[in-house]
Scaffold this motif. Structure first.
Motif, PDB file in Angstrom:
ATOM      1  N   VAL A   1      -4.167  -6.324  -1.938  1.00  0.00           N
ATOM      2  CA  VAL A   1      -3.538  -5.949  -0.676  1.00  0.00           C
ATOM      3  C   VAL A   1      -3.849  -4.494  -0.352  1.00  0.00           C
ATOM      4  O   VAL A   1      -4.161  -4.144   0.792  1.00  0.00           O
ATOM      5  N   ALA A   2      -3.789  -3.634  -1.369  1.00  0.00           N
ATOM      6  CA  ALA A   2      -4.069  -2.209  -1.156  1.00  0.00           C
ATOM      7  C   ALA A   2      -5.480  -1.992  -0.639  1.00  0.00           C
ATOM      8  O   ALA A   2      -5.699  -1.207   0.293  1.00  0.00           O
TER       9      ALA A   2
ATOM     10  N   VAL B   1      -0.303  -2.916   6.068  1.00  0.00           N
ATOM     11  CA  VAL B   1       0.123  -3.614   4.843  1.00  0.00           C
ATOM     12  C   VAL B   1       0.652  -5.005   5.191  1.00  0.00           C
ATOM     13  O   VAL B   1       0.320  -5.995   4.521  1.00  0.00           O
ATOM     14  N   ARG B   2       1.453  -5.084   6.242  1.00  0.00           N
ATOM     15  CA  ARG B   2       2.005  -6.385   6.637  1.00  0.00           C
ATOM     16  C   ARG B   2       0.898  -7.375   6.970  1.00  0.00           C
ATOM     17  O   ARG B   2       0.935  -8.538   6.567  1.00  0.00           O
TER      18      ARG B   2
ATOM     19  N   VAL C   1      -5.060   1.439   1.527  1.00  0.00           N
ATOM     20  CA  VAL C   1      -4.047   2.356   1.006  1.00  0.00           C
ATOM     21  C   VAL C   1      -3.956   2.179  -0.502  1.00  0.00           C
ATOM     22  O   VAL C   1      -4.637   1.334  -1.087  1.00  0.00           O
ATOM     23  N   SER C   2      -3.107   2.952  -1.131  1.00  0.00           N
ATOM     24  CA  SER C   2      -2.910   2.822  -2.574  1.00  0.00           C
ATOM     25  C   SER C   2      -1.933   1.696  -2.881  1.00  0.00           C
ATOM     26  O   SER C   2      -1.150   1.275  -2.015  1.00  0.00           O
ATOM     27  N   ALA C   3      -1.964   1.239  -4.135  1.00  0.00           N
ATOM     28  CA  ALA C   3      -1.034   0.185  -4.563  1.00  0.00           C
ATOM     29  C   ALA C   3       0.406   0.668  -4.457  1.00  0.00           C
ATOM     30  O   ALA C   3       1.317  -0.096  -4.109  1.00  0.00           O
ATOM     31  N   SER C   4       0.633   1.949  -4.755  1.00  0.00           N
ATOM     32  CA  SER C   4       1.999   2.480  -4.673  1.00  0.00           C
ATOM     33  C   SER C   4       2.505   2.476  -3.238  1.00  0.00           C
ATOM     34  O   SER C   4       3.687   2.248  -2.979  1.00  0.00           O
ATOM     35  N   THR C   5       1.580   2.705  -2.277  1.00  0.00           N
ATOM     36  CA  THR C   5       1.988   2.655  -0.863  1.00  0.00           C
ATOM     37  C   THR C   5       2.363   1.241  -0.456  1.00  0.00           C
ATOM     38  O   THR C   5       3.313   1.021   0.304  1.00  0.00           O
ATOM     39  N   VAL C   6       1.622   0.242  -0.964  1.00  0.00           N
ATOM     40  CA  VAL C   6       1.973  -1.156  -0.693  1.00  0.00           C
ATOM     41  C   VAL C   6       3.364  -1.455  -1.240  1.00  0.00           C
ATOM     42  O   VAL C   6       4.205  -2.072  -0.558  1.00  0.00           O
TER      43      VAL C   6
END
Length: 328
Positions: free
Chosen positions: A8-9, A37-38, A14-19
């Motif tokens: 998804v990231a 992300v959505r 984006v980063s995984a943490s942002t997801v």
């Protein structure tokens, strides 16, 4: 292979943490990022791992629901509403039956609070002090009960009873009995309070009998006492009590509604199946459950939000168990 948060990231740039943050606390993420992300989640069919999400959010993804008696057909309707609404927000529901026991109720609240994010207590039998004491351990919402500043969903009994008593007076009834339920029941106290108010307004004499268990057997036990009062109509604490009275009246050869009219509360499915079909005040069971989940999730997301109370409406369902007044 299952879709991961890293997939998804990459798709969203984006980063995984942002997801993780966009999924757990969307208000902390810029709206454009949140939308990317959505879209990536939707396109890839990503389903967050509940356990992993719990590590991020500190939540279990579970809600608890306590009811007094699952054998009472009223409560499954509430359960359906709770489960349906919780499912929309990806929450699981842990269900417990307290068997009308306040002590068991308090114990279950303490045990479940360790496994859930919040609790919905439906028609709790505990004292106000016990309920208040438990709210310090876990977020709690009450259904069919009000206690201090605890969020709650209730039904407006007074307006519904005004329609019920108006229906009876239009049929010529001037003396009406009420068969009350458990003394510890807030709903029972509210119904009695409402009946006293609306019968006084209508110039109707209200005869109050002894408290009964809120089951079929309670109505059977109360029926002879009701007949002894000489009233022309009776309102049972709930439909099960009213149906119990119908059964006893039939066994004694007492005509309903010829000799006595009978009303109930709740509009359970059985109320249409008995003979005569039961006139009753319908309660919005599933709507009550859904509203309870809404209040609990609001409490979880914003503990500082002003305490919410919601009051739903009941409505009269006129069937065959009520008719013109007669005198014994």
């Amino acid at each position: 292979m299952p879709v991961t948060i890293k997939d998804v990231a990459r798709a969203a740039g984006v980063s995984a943490s942002t997801v993780s943050r966009a999924l757990a606390s969307p208000d902390l993420v810029h709206v454009d990022t949140r939308e990317r992300v959505r879209q990536a989640v939707a396109e890839l069919g990503y389903h967050p791992n509940r356990a992993a999400r719990g590590l991020i959010t500190g939540r279990t993804g579970n809600l608890g629901l306590l009811v007094p008696d699952l054998a009472n057909p009223f409560f499954p309707g509430v359960v359906k509403g709770v489960q349906a609404r919780a499912r929309e927000f990806d929450y699981a529901v842990f269900l417990a039956d307290t068997d009308e026991d306040p002590a068991a109720e308090a114990g279950l609240v303490r045990n479940l609070s360790k496994q859930v994010d919040g609790l919905i207590l439906c028609s709790p039998r505990m004292s106000e002090g016990e309920v208040r004491a438990l709210t310090g351990d876990t977020p709690i919402v009450l259904l069919n009960r009000r206690v201090g500043r605890v969020p709650s969903v209730t039904v407006n009994s007074v307006d519904g009873l005004r329609h019920a008593v108006g229906h009876l007076t239009a049929l010529g009834h001037r003396r009406v009995a009420y068969v009350p339920g458990p003394k510890a029941s807030w709903s029972n106290r509210e119904r009695l309070r409402g009946l006293r108010q609306v019968t006084a307004e209508a110039g109707v004499e209200l005869v109050e009998t002894g408290n009964v268990v809120p089951r079929f057997s309670g109505g059977v036990a109360a029926a002879d006492q009701v007949l002894a009062t000489g009233v022309s109509a009776v309102i049972g604490y709930n439909d099960l009590v009213a149906i119990g009275m119908l059964s006893r009246f039939a066994a004694r050869g007492v005509a309903v509604p010829g000799r006595i009219s009978v009303l109930g509360f709740d509009d359970i499915v059985l109320s249409e199946m008995v003979s005569p079909a039961l006139t009753t005040l319908a309660q919005p069971k599933e709507s009550t459950g859904r509203a309870g989940v809404d209040l609990l999730l609001q409490l979880l997301d914003d503990p500082g939000h002003p305490i919410q109370r919601r009051e739903l409406d009941s409505h009269l369902m006129v069937r065959d168990s009520t008719g013109p007044a007669s005198h014994p």
